[in-house]
Design a protein around this motif. Structure first.
Motif, mmCIF file in Angstrom:
data_model
loop_
_atom_site.group_PDB
_atom_site.id
_atom_site.type_symbol
_atom_site.label_atom_id
_atom_site.label_comp_id
_atom_site.label_asym_id
_atom_site.label_seq_id
_atom_site.Cartn_x
_atom_site.Cartn_y
_atom_site.Cartn_z
ATOM 1 N N SER A 23 -5.213 2.097 2.482
ATOM 2 C CA SER A 23 -5.564 0.707 2.738
ATOM 3 C C SER A 23 -6.605 0.214 1.732
ATOM 4 O O SER A 23 -6.863 -0.980 1.644
ATOM 5 N N ASP B 138 0.817 -1.210 0.000
ATOM 6 C CA ASP B 138 0.000 0.000 0.000
ATOM 7 C C ASP B 138 0.850 1.259 0.000
ATOM 8 O O ASP B 138 0.349 2.354 -0.257
ATOM 9 N N ARG C 291 -5.505 4.542 -6.229
ATOM 10 C CA ARG C 291 -4.981 5.403 -5.183
ATOM 11 C C ARG C 291 -4.769 6.840 -5.603
ATOM 12 O O ARG C 291 -4.628 7.698 -4.777
#
Lengths: 797, 797
Positions: free
Chosen positions: B592, A753, A780
């Motif tokens: 996450s 991550d 992300r």
């Protein structure tokens, strides 16, 4: 009791009042509560620092404003700073050395000339010059900059560990340190200029980073990027390294010293900058010395600047020598530990009895020490018989006796031609020259064992007594003097014992110096590199390493290192690198103690802020709010210092007890400059007594959300204290919130991550782009859309 | 769906099944999910490591058992380990050097003898010996230890960053590396033995720490104190430092290399031990060389072991020289970055196309490279005209031409008496000798610009092509070769341009070498110290520093360092020291991702454990439980590897779904040895396929409490990812739990809460004991009374 209106008229939050333990000031102790400000008996104070970057709304806004250009600019400024720190520290070092060498040079040449006519006249001139220099030094320190006394390394170490001793990084301290050092070192006391140079480097770095002075009303806008304690800490680290590099002309040693001895954390990006600073120091010092070599700087040039070249010495070592070398290590450990213990007790007595009687006592004390030093260093050689010069060896190039006014071995003092006085060679000389003589090769049997023993005992006592007087004082050079004396003694025995081997006494003197410093200061890698750099000889590196290891191990069996002992004495609470053993059986909750937590609600009445700040000395307060469902939530941590800024500026006061809403007007934080929230270095910041509020003000409210740190580090209540300690120290924290166990886990973060590719680096991504990576990027990359909105607006119902 | 019985027959916990992304294996990419095991295309795997000490009940119990004696014993063992690592690595280095020097020595003396009769016979023997050596090397690597190929530094760097590449620290890798290095270096390829030596040091350290072998059924009980990944990491760090210290005879450089280049964290206690290891290496290597000097070791003794003493060179430098030196820095940055880029592309191509075709292709490739190298290094000097020897200078002690079979400058190759071949001097020579010749002082105009340029181009190409063949290969020596060649070229121009100055070409060669290594590997401090230690000359320290800074800055503008590029290529996901810029705008929750968390209840059915482990590849699972009031609480984290141990041993299975109670029998953990839970180094540990359970077993339960990590590190959900990154990397974590904001704060920990005095140290306490300190001790000292009880028994209703 205070009543607090929460937003939307919800129920009043119950402020839990803390049953604070006694927050009074204790002599040299650590006040209970937070380190909001601890006064010590001598009027100085220490304060905790927060190296965590506080990512409050102001910070995020500031970050958002910063474009690529700004980032490049900030990098350039940081490197420019490193350059300036290097140049500044190197010039300060050259100035100090130049002055000391000239003062000492004149002193010795006058004295030598007078000795030819009358011993007494010589002694009188010698003593008076020393006294005058020491007096000027102690006068500057006591009248002008009390923080300049001592070496300053414990304080700098404390600063980088997270404790700010007020006044330690000010301009007046810098000036006092420079001129005080010239006086105390030039005055022939048993101390050195190396510790003070580290302090000087740190001061220069801190002042450059500040680039403004509240006292002198100076401000530069262009340097306001150094707004966090962390930036300032980085600069001070550079300054430390520059100081060591300048003091010993040991650039790598400087980097390592900053790494090993003073900092409690490290980032490899910083190493790069520290390294640059050290290199600059090396170049500047060398240039200045080359310029002086032609005689433009008086006595400075040939001597000065400790580089004791022993490259002409022993070529090799044999196995039989390892035993005497180990003996040197053991002696170093024992004498070093004893030195630490004695200086600790004497310094304790000085602080608590002698120096409490005022500055006059300090001045008298320094003068007495100076007189004793002059008496011993002039008087003892008089009792020593002259030794005939050894047969001339054309190759060695060493003259006996040396010509008057020159540097070198074989000082003849009062002796006739072709004779010299071995005690005067080390005692009646500048310390740099004395060490050079002790280290010198090809001078077997120059010193008698009796002279060396006399010198060892007398100088050791002088060093112990001198340590702690109110003058700038380093312990490196005295340590090298002591160590090289017993090292040479051992060397003499070895030469007699193994007559077949090619052994140089100077090599043993070098190992002795390393062992004493190892036994006293307990450094390993940096000290080793410094010793190698100043002796300019790499051959004995493994030997120096082994001697250092032995002396440190022996010393550690008795007490802590010199700087740790002194830091403790000065009430600087250093966090050691290793957590204590008993922490394994303690939890975070136990460590936080019985002290109850003082909360702030999100919107708080000014009068309540004031009374909470008055009623305790905590430095950070958790802020709570209520979510839509009525649940209480900890929304962040607000610092006392930030609250004081808010109270003083008054611009954020609002009439409504409702939380700020962006429809109401400009974002509160934009009324402030980020630098307002930064405490000026080494000053005391705003005090609660500086704040003057009208009764109207007291009835108003402040919404704390834009000013709080929304995500302070937290630990669960039953985490082992060992782990808490590691976290606290490694991240350089000031506060850590202990919270209950979580009721659920939102997510798990593992290594994958945290692997986010830079998008600039397209060529490499292309090669690497697997489906997963692309997928990750897609998932992300969305940046926070509401980056311009206050972080916690989601909480507003 | 699984049904889980919770203790006391409370409601069934709802296990949230994760919608896992594709956990398939990707070529060179990073698999989604956790790094539980990532297979790569070449069959090797990497795995995350957890450097956090998992303080589960087993650990605490183990700690409680350990008395003072045990602690002392463990310290002794750790130091003993450091000693053994030092000795072992030093002996391995001596063995490699001895073999290489002898093979190369025989090779060259035979060839020289044959050349007198026939060039072709000489060429044939030369080529065949080279081929045989390279063939043996590539055969060992491909058949026996595939992990021994390459330098190994990227893998070791990965290991210390928290990524275990399977097979990298095994015994077979060590053996393959040692014998493979001898073949590849002795066979004259354009590679060095320094990188492999670092890997060898790490292997020796890891094997010593393991002190057992599952494969060979060896076990020693006395060394079982190295039970955590952290202890093993410390040993490997020592091993790395020992490797560098042995490779370059640079003890301080070794410590710094371990610090700067390979580790991502640092503890100052460890520095102390690393330092000791390096010192031991220095002493052992020196002793071995002294023993060999008398000729007992064949050709080894006079040559071998890279120490290029240039202390006889240039005494000083002047300002005018800074410009050409900066030019060298720029060239180094450019050529270094180009080298990284070329090797990256070629290695990428090799991995994905060439080496997929099996071992035979690897062997053929290495042989072809060997043939080309032999052809070029023998053939090119033949085309070069002979140069008459310069007029003899008695003082320099350099013979021209050198005598056959000796080391030195002025190789005459096929030339007649009083002549030499300048290209053969660098090309037809061992690399150590070639570098010595390039660095040599007092040999101005030995080389022609044409020869140096030819050599530069050819050797650069050879180094690029050789990099990535399936033999152990270091990049230090080729880098030094390339750098010193263009350095000497620049030096020649400077000598011609500033004819008045005293300039040595050898000095520029040294700076060139530093610049190329800086431009390629991007190290600063450690490289600088290594360069100083191998050249045995401290005078040019600031110059080396500046050249390194320039070349690193130039190189950084293009790409990453060599090791980072190679680590990326090999799928080793290193966490860099600096968080990425875009992390500032991300929160922990975003990082996450959408992945949902898989929980375990406190007491879990065996069949459920099995199916959860089968259904995903997560490596850690939060464990939840219910408090007395029925609230859900996260009580810890259980690791997949520990669960597998429990499933395999079966001793903890219980019939009752109720939590373990100490009245029922022995504490579960006491049925285990703590070492059972430690994964053997570089092996794959237990796989889920190794577990065979009967249907009866499947219906049983396990109480996880004694085996879980009760206090994993947590971060609140909206913490900035920059802060999360720092926490994760600095503490060497593998998992971090993202939890909701806390509803209340139990306490605040500030610096004073972490200052606990050691009670052993009575003398110092006595002096310091103020009322506060005593009070604090009273308050904090009560140890946990229930240390013998399971940590979470309080949760049992």
């Amino acid at each position: 009791m205070l009543s607090n209106h929460l937003q939307n008229g919800m129920e009043t939050a119950k402020l839990i009042w803390s049953r604070l333990p006694n927050s009074e000031v204790e002599a040299d102790g650590i006040a209970a509560g937070d380190f909001s400000r601890i006064k010590k008996d001598d009027g100085s104070t220490v304060e905790s620092l927060d190296y965590e970057v506080i990512e409050n709304y102001a910070y995020r806004q500031e970050q958002a404003k910063r474009g690529k250009v700004y980032m490049a600019y900030s990098v350039v400024v940081k490197w420019l700073m490193a350059l300036l720190i290097g140049i500044g520290t190197a010039l300060a070092a050259v100035f100090i050395n130049l002055s000391v060498e000239n003062f000492a040079g004149w002193k010795y040449s006058w004295t030598f000339n007078l000795i030819q006519k009358s011993y007494f006249a010589g002694f009188l001139v010698y003593t008076l010059i020393n006294l005058a220099l020491v007096l000027s030094s102690v006068y500057i320190v006591t009248q002008f900059s009390p923080e300049a006394a001592g070496s300053g390394i414990p304080e700098i170490k404390g600063y980088l560990n997270g404790i700010d001793t007020h006044g330690i990084l000010l301009f007046r301290t810098l000036v006092g340190k420079i001129f005080g050092s010239i006086g105390s070192v030039g005055g022939g006391l048993a101390l050195g200029k190396e510790g003070p140079l580290v302090h000087i480097g740190a001061c220069i770095a801190s002042m450059l980073g500040q680039a403004r002075s509240t006292k002198y009303h100076l401000r530069t806008r262009w340097l306001q990027i150094f707004t966090s304690e962390r930036d300032r800490r980085d600069l001070v680290t550079c300054g430390c390294a520059a100081g060591v590099a300048a003091a010993f002309r040991a650039p790598v040693g400087g980097v390592l010293f900053a790494l090993e001895e003073v900092t409690s954390w490290w980032r490899s990006q910083l190493m790069w900058r520290v390294f640059f600073t050290s290199a600059i120091v090396g170049v500047v010092v060398r240039t200045a010395m080359a310029w002086c070599k032609s005689g433009k700087c008086g006595h400075f040039g040939s001597g000065g600047f400790i580089i004791w070249d022993i490259s002409g010495g022993q070529e090799d070592y044999s196995f039989q020598e390892l035993l005497p070398m180990a003996v040197i290590g053991v002696i170093g450990g024992l004498l070093g530990a004893l030195f630490n213990q004695l200086t600790f007790h004497i310094a304790y007595w000085r602080r608590n009895y002698l120096h409490k009687r005022g500055n006059r006592v300090k001045v008298i004390e320094a003068c007495i020490v100076s007189l004793i030093t002059s008496l011993i260093s002039f008087g003892l050689p008089l009792f020593r018989k002259c030794t005939p010069c050894p047969e001339a060896d054309a190759n060695s190039g060493i003259e006996c006796p040396r010509r008057p006014g020159m540097y070198g071995n074989y000082v003849n003092f009062y002796c006739s031609d072709k004779e010299y006085n071995d005690l005067a060679t080390i005692f009646f000389n500048t310390q740099d020259d004395a060490i050079r003589n002790l280290f010198s090769a090809k001078t077997i049997h120059e010193f008698s064992a009796q002279s060396l023993l006399t010198f060892l005992v007398m100088f050791y006592s002088l060093a112990v007594v001198t340590f702690g007087t109110a003058v700038p004082a380093g312990q490196f050079v005295p340590g090298i003097m002591i160590g090289s004396t017993y090292g040479r003694l051992v060397g003499m025995f070895v030469v007699n014992f193994y007559q077949k081997l090619n052994i140089e006494e100077g090599t043993y003197a070098l190992l002795g110096a390393a062992s004493f410093l190892g036994g006293s200061m307990r450094m390993t890698v940096s000290l080793c590199v410094i010793m190698v750099e100043i002796s300019n000889n790499l051959k004995f590196l493994p030997l120096i390493m082994l001697v250092l290891l032995i002396s440190k191990a022996v010393g550690d069996a008795f007490n802590e290192g010199l700087y740790e002992e002194q830091a403790r004495l000065r009430g600087i609470p250093l966090l050691e690198s290793r957590p204590k053993y008993q922490m394994r059986n303690m939890t975070a909750k136990e460590a936080s103690g019985n002290q109850q937590v003082v909360y702030f609600p999100r919107v708080v009445k000014v009068v309540d802020v004031l009374s909470i700040l008055r009623s305790n000395n905590h430095n950070g307060f958790p802020v709570i709010d209520h979510s839509r469902s009525g649940e209480t939530l900890v929304i962040g941590l607000i610092l006392r210092s930030h609250l004081l800024v808010l109270l003083q500026s008054k611009v954020d006061f609002q009439h409504s007890p409702l939380p700020f809403n962006s429809r109401d007007g400009p974002v509160p934080i934009s009324r402030h400059n980020l630098t307002e929230f930064v405490k000026p270095v080494s000053s005391k910041g705003i005090s609660i007594d500086d704040i003057h509020l009208t009764p109207d003000d007291l009835e108003m409210y402040i919404d704390l959300v834009p000013f709080l740190n929304p995500s302070p580090y937290v630990v669960p209540e039953d985490m082992s204290l060992t782990k808490v300690y590691t976290l606290f120290r490694q991240l350089g924290l000031r506060h850590l919130l202990v919270v209950p166990r979580a009721s659920r886990v939102i997510g798990m973060i593992s290594r994958k991550d945290l692997l986010i590719e830079d998008h600039e680096d397209t060529t490499t991504i292309e090669l690497q782009s697997t489906s997963v990576r692309d997928h990750q990027n897609d998932r992300r990359m969305p940046r926070r859309k509401d980056a311009e909105q206050p972080l916690l607006d989601g909480l507003i119902v």
